[in-house]
Design a protein around this motif. Structure first.
Motif, PDB file in Angstrom:
ATOM      1  N   SER A   1      24.250  63.394  69.365  1.00 34.42           N
ATOM      2  CA  SER A   1      24.416  62.514  70.522  1.00 34.42           C
ATOM      3  C   SER A   1      24.053  63.173  71.839  1.00 34.42           C
ATOM      4  O   SER A   1      23.976  62.506  72.866  1.00 34.42           O
ATOM      5  CB  SER A   1      25.867  62.031  70.603  1.00 34.42           C
ATOM      6  OG  SER A   1      26.736  63.103  70.960  1.00 34.42           O
ATOM      7  N   GLY A   2      23.858  64.492  71.844  1.00 32.24           N
ATOM      8  CA  GLY A   2      23.527  65.187  73.076  1.00 32.24           C
ATOM      9  C   GLY A   2      24.708  65.735  73.838  1.00 32.24           C
ATOM     10  O   GLY A   2      24.580  66.141  74.994  1.00 32.24           O
ATOM     11  N   ASN A   3      25.871  65.788  73.211  1.00 34.78           N
ATOM     12  CA  ASN A   3      27.050  66.364  73.856  1.00 34.78           C
ATOM     13  C   ASN A   3      27.167  67.872  73.635  1.00 34.78           C
ATOM     14  O   ASN A   3      27.717  68.582  74.476  1.00 34.78           O
ATOM     15  CB  ASN A   3      28.327  65.693  73.341  1.00 34.78           C
ATOM     16  CG  ASN A   3      28.598  64.360  74.004  1.00 34.78           C
ATOM     17  OD1 ASN A   3      27.980  64.021  75.012  1.00 34.78           O
ATOM     18  ND2 ASN A   3      29.511  63.590  73.428  1.00 34.78           N
ATOM     19  N   LEU A   4      26.700  68.349  72.485  1.00 31.18           N
ATOM     20  CA  LEU A   4      26.748  69.771  72.160  1.00 31.18           C
ATOM     21  C   LEU A   4      25.343  70.263  71.809  1.00 31.18           C
ATOM     22  O   LEU A   4      24.508  69.496  71.330  1.00 31.18           O
ATOM     23  CB  LEU A   4      27.673  70.036  70.964  1.00 31.18           C
ATOM     24  CG  LEU A   4      29.172  69.860  71.135  1.00 31.18           C
ATOM     25  CD1 LEU A   4      29.881  70.183  69.827  1.00 31.18           C
ATOM     26  CD2 LEU A   4      29.721  70.723  72.263  1.00 31.18           C
TER      27      LEU A   4
ATOM     28  N   PRO B   1      28.905  72.792  75.188  1.00 33.70           N
ATOM     29  CA  PRO B   1      28.518  71.551  75.853  1.00 33.70           C
ATOM     30  C   PRO B   1      27.112  71.632  76.443  1.00 33.70           C
ATOM     31  O   PRO B   1      26.719  72.651  77.018  1.00 33.70           O
ATOM     32  CB  PRO B   1      29.575  71.409  76.957  1.00 33.70           C
ATOM     33  CG  PRO B   1      30.733  72.217  76.489  1.00 33.70           C
ATOM     34  CD  PRO B   1      30.136  73.372  75.745  1.00 33.70           C
ATOM     35  N   THR B   2      26.379  70.551  76.311  1.00 37.65           N
ATOM     36  CA  THR B   2      25.032  70.495  76.874  1.00 37.65           C
ATOM     37  C   THR B   2      25.085  70.399  78.403  1.00 37.65           C
ATOM     38  O   THR B   2      26.107  70.008  78.995  1.00 37.65           O
ATOM     39  CB  THR B   2      24.267  69.270  76.357  1.00 37.65           C
ATOM     40  OG1 THR B   2      24.994  68.076  76.700  1.00 37.65           O
ATOM     41  CG2 THR B   2      24.062  69.335  74.860  1.00 37.65           C
ATOM     42  N   ILE B   3      23.960  70.712  79.012  1.00 43.04           N
ATOM     43  CA  ILE B   3      23.816  70.495  80.460  1.00 43.04           C
ATOM     44  C   ILE B   3      24.014  69.020  80.772  1.00 43.04           C
ATOM     45  O   ILE B   3      24.625  68.659  81.781  1.00 43.04           O
ATOM     46  CB  ILE B   3      22.430  70.988  80.928  1.00 43.04           C
ATOM     47  CG1 ILE B   3      22.339  72.510  80.775  1.00 43.04           C
ATOM     48  CG2 ILE B   3      22.156  70.571  82.368  1.00 43.04           C
ATOM     49  CD1 ILE B   3      20.942  73.064  81.025  1.00 43.04           C
ATOM     50  N   ASP B   4      23.520  68.159  79.897  1.00 47.64           N
ATOM     51  CA  ASP B   4      23.611  66.723  80.130  1.00 47.64           C
ATOM     52  C   ASP B   4      25.054  66.248  80.191  1.00 47.64           C
ATOM     53  O   ASP B   4      25.422  65.452  81.066  1.00 47.64           O
ATOM     54  CB  ASP B   4      22.860  65.965  79.030  1.00 47.64           C
ATOM     55  CG  ASP B   4      22.636  64.507  79.388  1.00 47.64           C
ATOM     56  OD1 ASP B   4      21.718  64.231  80.178  1.00 47.64           O
ATOM     57  OD2 ASP B   4      23.396  63.648  78.898  1.00 47.64           O
TER      58      ASP B   4
ATOM     59  N   THR C   1      18.519  74.850  78.198  1.00 49.56           N
ATOM     60  CA  THR C   1      19.373  75.965  78.602  1.00 49.56           C
ATOM     61  C   THR C   1      19.022  76.403  80.014  1.00 49.56           C
ATOM     62  O   THR C   1      17.927  76.136  80.519  1.00 49.56           O
ATOM     63  CB  THR C   1      19.198  77.158  77.644  1.00 49.56           C
ATOM     64  OG1 THR C   1      17.823  77.576  77.678  1.00 49.56           O
ATOM     65  CG2 THR C   1      19.578  76.781  76.228  1.00 49.56           C
ATOM     66  N   TYR C   2      19.952  77.104  80.641  1.00 49.88           N
ATOM     67  CA  TYR C   2      19.693  77.691  81.949  1.00 49.88           C
ATOM     68  C   TYR C   2      18.913  78.990  81.783  1.00 49.88           C
ATOM     69  O   TYR C   2      19.172  79.767  80.861  1.00 49.88           O
ATOM     70  CB  TYR C   2      20.995  77.940  82.698  1.00 49.88           C
ATOM     71  CG  TYR C   2      21.665  76.671  83.185  1.00 49.88           C
ATOM     72  CD1 TYR C   2      21.031  75.851  84.126  1.00 49.88           C
ATOM     73  CD2 TYR C   2      22.913  76.281  82.706  1.00 49.88           C
ATOM     74  CE1 TYR C   2      21.640  74.681  84.570  1.00 49.88           C
ATOM     75  CE2 TYR C   2      23.526  75.118  83.154  1.00 49.88           C
ATOM     76  CZ  TYR C   2      22.876  74.320  84.076  1.00 49.88           C
ATOM     77  OH  TYR C   2      23.461  73.150  84.525  1.00 49.88           O
ATOM     78  N   GLY C   3      17.972  79.200  82.682  1.00 48.05           N
ATOM     79  CA  GLY C   3      17.112  80.369  82.576  1.00 48.05           C
ATOM     80  C   GLY C   3      17.691  81.622  83.191  1.00 48.05           C
ATOM     81  O   GLY C   3      17.232  82.727  82.905  1.00 48.05           O
ATOM     82  N   ASN C   4      18.697  81.474  84.054  1.00 47.01           N
ATOM     83  CA  ASN C   4      19.302  82.623  84.728  1.00 47.01           C
ATOM     84  C   ASN C   4      20.795  82.680  84.435  1.00 47.01           C
ATOM     85  O   ASN C   4      21.387  81.733  83.915  1.00 47.01           O
ATOM     86  CB  ASN C   4      19.068  82.551  86.238  1.00 47.01           C
ATOM     87  CG  ASN C   4      17.594  82.594  86.584  1.00 47.01           C
ATOM     88  OD1 ASN C   4      16.830  83.332  85.967  1.00 47.01           O
ATOM     89  ND2 ASN C   4      17.180  81.799  87.573  1.00 47.01           N
TER      90      ASN C   4
ATOM     91  N   TYR D   1      15.315  75.764  81.157  1.00 50.06           N
ATOM     92  CA  TYR D   1      14.338  75.660  80.084  1.00 50.06           C
ATOM     93  C   TYR D   1      14.601  74.320  79.397  1.00 50.06           C
ATOM     94  O   TYR D   1      15.447  74.201  78.517  1.00 50.06           O
ATOM     95  CB  TYR D   1      14.475  76.818  79.108  1.00 50.06           C
ATOM     96  CG  TYR D   1      14.172  78.165  79.719  1.00 50.06           C
ATOM     97  CD1 TYR D   1      13.061  78.337  80.547  1.00 50.06           C
ATOM     98  CD2 TYR D   1      14.990  79.263  79.472  1.00 50.06           C
ATOM     99  CE1 TYR D   1      12.780  79.583  81.109  1.00 50.06           C
ATOM    100  CE2 TYR D   1      14.712  80.502  80.025  1.00 50.06           C
ATOM    101  CZ  TYR D   1      13.600  80.657  80.849  1.00 50.06           C
ATOM    102  OH  TYR D   1      13.325  81.879  81.416  1.00 50.06           O
ATOM    103  N   SER D   2      13.875  73.319  79.864  1.00 49.62           N
ATOM    104  CA  SER D   2      14.184  71.945  79.475  1.00 49.62           C
ATOM    105  C   SER D   2      13.906  71.685  77.998  1.00 49.62           C
ATOM    106  O   SER D   2      12.959  72.219  77.409  1.00 49.62           O
ATOM    107  CB  SER D   2      13.370  70.974  80.324  1.00 49.62           C
ATOM    108  OG  SER D   2      13.701  69.634  80.015  1.00 49.62           O
ATOM    109  N   SER D   3      14.741  70.851  77.418  1.00 50.99           N
ATOM    110  CA  SER D   3      14.542  70.389  76.040  1.00 50.99           C
ATOM    111  C   SER D   3      14.964  68.928  75.976  1.00 50.99           C
ATOM    112  O   SER D   3      16.113  68.596  76.259  1.00 50.99           O
ATOM    113  CB  SER D   3      15.367  71.222  75.062  1.00 50.99           C
ATOM    114  OG  SER D   3      15.212  70.735  73.744  1.00 50.99           O
ATOM    115  N   LYS D   4      14.030  68.083  75.644  1.00 49.79           N
ATOM    116  CA  LYS D   4      14.300  66.657  75.500  1.00 49.79           C
ATOM    117  C   LYS D   4      13.985  66.253  74.056  1.00 49.79           C
ATOM    118  O   LYS D   4      13.157  66.882  73.383  1.00 49.79           O
ATOM    119  CB  LYS D   4      13.436  65.837  76.469  1.00 49.79           C
ATOM    120  CG  LYS D   4      13.645  66.174  77.955  1.00 49.79           C
ATOM    121  CD  LYS D   4      14.997  65.697  78.444  1.00 49.79           C
ATOM    122  CE  LYS D   4      15.223  65.984  79.932  1.00 49.79           C
ATOM    123  NZ  LYS D   4      14.431  65.109  80.813  1.00 49.79           N
TER     124      LYS D   4
END
Length: 548
Positions: free
Chosen positions: A75-78, A303-306, A499-502, A511-514
């Motif tokens: 679902s994009g939560n984790l 948890p995801t960034i989203d 994920t975050y790059g720093n 570092y985007s992932s869709k």
């Protein structure tokens, strides 16, 4: 793993499980006490204890990893880098994946337990037991069988409906699936039986009540887009006063608050039983053993960034705090002997600068665990199947559904809105508890977001996404089921799963992932171990013969 309810060996196992019960340790906890087959049906209390197994260890496989991998990662939560469950983040997951097998096996083990009691009790001499107690035990069996099938149909779509496994001894290799509408009809029938036969006002003991059945019916009807019936059942629960919201959101996830007033139905765990009998979620999700103090705490999902951004956009700090840990944040209820726990600034096990808090309960010595305990990979905290906040949000959604009245198979438009006073009352009860602004009207998109934040990491959001495009009887071709999911696919496509790059607190580089999902991805493939022994599972479903 061998088949749980269809193969000859496991048909025998399904019967023997009921006759012998589970490990004695499972019964050394409320509700009930251990009993043997010789004393099963001698008293009402012993009969009540025979239903304990419906709530515990048969659910372990689902709760341990497979359930949250499907519902929270898909679902994009984790997000996770763990190879066994990371495929759930992209879909589809191979039919050979062991967690897919568990998604099938665990609920079917519950079905087997329930069928065992139903069939054994029908042949038993219960003359010394009040009929109400007999009816209640049967009601609990029908309730939890209906719940297990609700998990199965939302996960796999078409599945076999089994009431008496002994009927399939001679044809276990040719058992077909039944259609999604028939599975839902079966679930409704089971839940109506439970509603009429379970004791009222007993959910606080850990057993399902007639009110629990009404609540589950409300949810099932919502999935079926029967908004009138969903509202009727939700209002039964609301007006019964059996359940209520806890004043403080964080109190929902304290082990000492198991079976609280908001808990409608829950998986029941015991820490002293060890692995298979305890709640193992903390072992996977806790950032480190400094939290658990039992040697586990692997931070294997985070948890995801989203999801973090969704809480931030709503200004939702209370539910976020008890669902997601952020670096530098303190939790005085964890590691109490050392003055509390603060998440390190470099905590980012999955690259998202956040860790899970919900279902992370702390150390055996922490006061909040004094009643249920916790041990290595075995917490004593319940896993919610349903709680009262869900009923309130179902009532709000059913009212919106009644107003919009979408055709069956077509979801409520995300822009559809209502200012109905009753819908707002119940939606705002949930929001007020969370400390966010009350609304004067709401759209369907806002309601879905409310559900996501309220039940984050509680194994709900994937199923919500799977239903918002409407109730559909899917077609089957070579084992692949598909139905249009345009709204859900659009929501998922916009999620940031990267994920975050720093390092914290620098969030300037992502570092985007869709993810782009197809219609067929909303149902899991039936495990290859099942289809190898029964190819009928890959064929078109057949009508179910409803005999009662």
């Amino acid at each position: 793993m061998k088949r749980k309810i269809i193969s000859t060996a496991n048909i025998a196992l399904a019967v023997s499980i009921i006759l012998t019960g589970c490990s004695k340790n499972f019964f050394d906890r409320p509700p009930g006490a251990a009993v043997t087959v010789g004393s099963y049906y001698q008293t009402a209390d012993q009969l009540l204890a025979s239903t304990n197994a419906f709530y515990g260890t048969p659910w372990f496989g689902w709760n341990n990893k497979a359930g949250w991998a499907l519902t929270e990662i898909s679902s994009g939560n984790l997000r996770t880098w763990s190879s066994d469950v990371s495929p759930f983040g992209t879909m589809p997951v191979s039919s050979d994946n062991p967690e897919v097998r568990t998604l099938w096996n665990s609920p079917f083990t519950v079905v087997a337990q329930c069928n065992g009691l139903i069939n054994n009790l029908s042949a038993a001499n219960t003359s010394a037991i009040p009929q109400a107690a007999v009816n209640n035990a049967l009601g609990e069996a029908h309730l939890m069988r209906g719940v297990a099938y609700f998990y199965l149909v939302r996960t796999f779509g078409n599945v076999p409906l089994i009431e008496n496994p002994l009927a399939n001894v001679n044809d276990f290799q040719t058992v077909p699936t039944n259609s999604i509408p028939d599975v839902y009809k079966f679930i409704v029938r089971d839940l109506k039986y439970a509603e009429a036969n379970c004791y009222p006002d007993v959910a606080g003991t850990g057993h399902g009540s007639s009110g629990s059945a009404s609540a589950m019916l409300a949810k099932v009807y919502l999935y079926m887009q029967d908004y009138d019936s969903a509202r009727i059942e939700a209002e039964k629960v609301i007006n019964s006063n059996e359940f209520s919201l806890l004043p403080n959101y964080g109190d929902l996830f304290i082990t000492n608050n198991n079976n609280n007033k908001e808990s409608i139905l829950a998986m029941q765990w015991i820490s002293t039983g060890g692995y298979d009998y305890g709640n193992s979620i903390q072992a996977s999700w806790a950032y480190s053993s400094a939290i658990t103090q039992t040697g586990d705490g692997y931070g294997s999902a985070a948890p995801t960034i989203d999801l973090q951004d969704a809480f931030k956009a709503e200004g939702d700090t209370i539910r976020r705090h008890f669902s997601i840990m952020l670096p530098g944040e303190s939790y005085p209820e964890l590691d109490v002997n050392n003055g509390g726990y603060t998440l390190p600034l470099n905590a980012s096990s999955q690259g998202t600068q956040a860790q899970c808090k919900k279902y992370v309960i702390g150390a055996p010595t922490d006061p909040n665990n004094s009643k249920g305990g916790t041990a290595s990979q075995a917490g004593g905290n319940n896993t919610y199947i349903m709680r009262y906040a869900d009923v309130l949000l179902i009532e709000a959604e059913a009212i919106l559904g009644q107003q919009v009245h979408p055709s069956i198979g077509t979801g409520i438009p995300l822009t559809a809105s209502t200012s109905d006073a009753t819908a707002l009352k119940y939606l705002n009860m949930v929001r007020t508890r969370a400390g966010v602004t009350a609304l004067t009207s709401f759209t369907y998109q806002q309601l879905l977001n409310e559900r996501r934040l309220e039940f984050a990491l509680e194994q709900n959001y994937w199923f919500d996404l799977g239903r918002i495009d409407g109730f559909k009887a899917t077609t089957t071709s070579n084992g692949i089921q598909s139905a249009p999911h345009p709204m859900a696919e659009a929501i998922i496509a916009n999620q940031e799963r990267g994920t975050y790059g720093n390092a914290y607190p620098d969030k300037s580089v992502i570092y985007s992932s869709k993810v782009t999902l197809k219609d067929a991805d909303f149902y899991s493939l039936i495990p290859s171990t099942e289809t190898a022994s029964d190819s009928k599972l890959l064929e078109a479903p057949v009508p179910y013969n409803f005999t009662w």
